[in-house]
Design a protein around this motif. Structure first.
Motif, mmCIF file in Angstrom:
data_model
loop_
_atom_site.group_PDB
_atom_site.id
_atom_site.type_symbol
_atom_site.label_atom_id
_atom_site.label_comp_id
_atom_site.label_asym_id
_atom_site.label_seq_id
_atom_site.Cartn_x
_atom_site.Cartn_y
_atom_site.Cartn_z
ATOM 1 N N MET A 300 0.833 -1.204 0.000
ATOM 2 C CA MET A 300 0.000 0.000 0.000
ATOM 3 C C MET A 300 0.870 1.257 0.000
ATOM 4 N N ILE A 301 1.979 1.221 0.730
ATOM 5 C CA ILE A 301 2.895 2.366 0.731
ATOM 6 C C ILE A 301 3.495 2.574 -0.658
ATOM 7 N N LEU A 302 3.909 1.477 -1.297
ATOM 8 C CA LEU A 302 4.474 1.561 -2.640
ATOM 9 C C LEU A 302 3.431 2.059 -3.640
ATOM 10 N N MET A 303 2.185 1.617 -3.505
ATOM 11 C CA MET A 303 1.117 2.063 -4.407
ATOM 12 C C MET A 303 0.826 3.541 -4.209
ATOM 13 N N GLY A 315 -0.166 7.813 -8.499
ATOM 14 C CA GLY A 315 0.426 7.977 -7.174
ATOM 15 C C GLY A 315 0.855 9.413 -6.927
ATOM 16 N N ILE A 316 1.430 9.644 -5.742
ATOM 17 C CA ILE A 316 1.912 10.993 -5.437
ATOM 18 C C ILE A 316 3.203 11.300 -6.172
ATOM 19 N N ALA A 399 -6.568 2.013 -6.579
ATOM 20 C CA ALA A 399 -7.240 2.857 -7.570
ATOM 21 C C ALA A 399 -6.564 4.220 -7.668
ATOM 22 N N PHE A 400 -6.203 4.812 -6.523
ATOM 23 C CA PHE A 400 -5.536 6.109 -6.529
ATOM 24 C C PHE A 400 -4.186 6.041 -7.238
ATOM 25 N N LEU A 423 -14.238 7.209 -9.627
ATOM 26 C CA LEU A 423 -13.836 8.571 -9.269
ATOM 27 C C LEU A 423 -12.418 8.588 -8.719
ATOM 28 N N MET A 424 -12.063 7.575 -7.928
ATOM 29 C CA MET A 424 -10.725 7.505 -7.347
ATOM 30 C C MET A 424 -9.678 7.256 -8.433
ATOM 31 N N MET A 425 -9.993 6.381 -9.383
ATOM 32 C CA MET A 425 -9.079 6.119 -10.490
ATOM 33 C C MET A 425 -8.857 7.386 -11.310
#
Length: 457
Positions: A300-303, A315-316, A399-400, A423-425
């Motif tokens: 989850m951190i990597l995503m 991603g960010i 999705a984010f 919406l998140m995608m």
């Protein structure tokens, strides 16, 4: 005529570059949903409107989350539609428009030029049209090489025509960091296969580091550029560090679990692949729902971090993560400014980084809440339904980050939950901050007031 001119000018004034960028993705998603809804796209039974919209959004946003089996529920024509959608989504409709206008001998508008500058380049450059053409060239060369390598391997399992289409689909999907696959189990059947694993990993990394990074590295090797920019250095170092740390942690947490009983080379491939794929790709060679909790957290951190700016991923971004660490490190050393490689990062960039990270975390929290609130179904005791929180959070982060990895709950989502993930995608692909800025209209100048400190920390 005057009325039409005023209407046209009013629309043009409202269509700012961020809005054009966002609208281009939205229109392609809608067009894709309409095509997937038509009878010719169905493999077995028509897709519902929600499933067609979800599948189109997942392809255009290069996510890879699937509520259907792409290889079985879509016809060959439907699979071609998703292939085109993920290619357009990876590079951006504006890119293809600019190249098309260039081939027709037409000029590029200022807005189109501004969108391309912000999409692919870290600093404005006069030769950005040359770089855009280089983007397409590198894309098609990478996808062609990947297709050839996968085709050679798939020939052992399928007839030539089927092997070629599987190779092409997976190569394009991997380079665009989408994760859509015609195989029902993604790449689990090729878990220990060196050709498939290395080819897909290579394509994911190439597509995820960003086109300006590719351009600078190639120019550096050719001797056309004396040094790499700070942006490229940060991307390469952060990407390499995340891959190595992610692979080490995966092996550490799964050595006695999902890696138990398999050969050393397969353990190496599994660890490396599952470290690379959460960085917005979505392919998997092991069952995600069988991983341990610490591994799920790492993924989850990597995503959340995702790929690099100017790439096909979400991603960010790696640079935001790197700047956050650098900001913390510099503050710990008593420095007010962020310095790295004998360079100082502008305060505006640091402020934007913090805003992006906060907006992204807030968006994930909001959509996860929607998934939990509208879960529906049988009401279970808390101790029996606790796992839904982890599964929904994982789905939302996936999705984010436009990743596509799932713990197996995607096909089980109801319509409200699917629309929330859509919406998140969409927000993950265009950026939550860009989505918010698109509503802003320039007006009066900002009023400055007297400063007053507030206690924090």
């Amino acid at each position: 005529m005057e009325i039409l001119f005023r209407i046209r000018r009013s629309i043009s004034r409202r269509l700012t570059p961020p809005r054009i960028f966002i609208l281009s993705f939205a229109l392609v998603i809608l067009a894709g949903a309409i095509l997937l809804r038509l009878p010719f796209a169905a493999g077995r039974g028509h897709l519902s409107l929600t499933d067609a919209l979800f599948s189109s959004a997942s392809a255009v946003c290069v996510t890879g989350l699937a509520v259907i089996d792409i290889g079985k529920d879509l016809s060959f024509a439907g699979q071609i539609v998703t292939l085109i959608l993920l290619q357009i989504g990876g590079l951006g409709i504006i890119t293809f428009s600019v190249i098309l206008f260039g081939m027709m001998g037409r000029g590029i508008s200022f807005k189109g030029r501004e969108i391309l500058q912000s999409t692919f380049l870290n600093t404005p450059r006069r030769d950005f049209i040359v770089i855009v053409k280089e983007v397409l060239r590198l894309t098609f060369i990478s996808e062609a090489v990947g297709t050839i390598l996968l085709f050679i391997r798939f020939l052992q399992d399928f007839p030539p025509a089927t092997a070629f289409f599987h190779a092409l689909y997976n190569a394009v999907s991997a380079f665009n960091n989408c994760g859509y696959s015609l195989f029902s189990d993604s790449l689990i059947s090729y878990r220990g296969d060196w050709i498939v694993n290395l080819t897909v990993m290579g394509l994911i990394i190439l597509g995820g580091i960003g086109f300006i990074v590719q351009h600078e590295v190639i120019a550096r090797f050719r001797g056309l550029q004396k040094r790499l920019s700070l942006h490229t250095k940060l991307v390469l170092l952060t990407t390499g560090g995340l891959i190595l740390v992610g692979a080490a942690l995966f092996y550490m947490f799964e050595a006695d679990q999902i890696l138990k009983g398999v050969s050393g080379p397969t353990q190496f491939l599994d660890s490396l692949f599952q470290s690379i794929t959460p960085r917005t790709a979505g392919f998997n060679t092991v069952a995600i729902d069988r991983l341990t909790n610490p591994t799920i957290l790492v993924m989850m951190i990597l995503m959340f971090i995702g790929a690099s700016p100017g790439s096909t991923g979400g991603g960010i971004k790696t640079t935001s993560f790197a700047l956050l660490l650098l900001m913390i490190w510099n503050r710990m050393k008593g420095r007010y400014h962020v310095k790295v490689f004998n360079r100082q990062i502008p305060r505006e960039i640091i402020g934007r980084t913090i805003a992006i990270i906060f907006a992204s975390a807030f968006s994930i929290g909001l959509i996860t809440s929607v998934l939990l609130f509208f879960g529906g179904g049988e009401v279970l005791p808390p101790e029996q339904s606790r796992h839904f929180f982890v599964a929904y959070l994982f789905e939302t982060v996936s999705a984010f980050g436009t990743v596509g990895l799932s713990m197996g709950i995607t096909p089980k989502l109801n319509d409200v939950q699917k629309l929330a993930i859509v919406l998140m995608m969409f927000a993950g692909r265009v950026g939550p901050l860009a989505l918010a800025f698109s509503w802003y209209t320039a007006g009066k100048k900002e009023i400055k007031y007297a400063e007053e400190p507030v206690m924090v920390g």
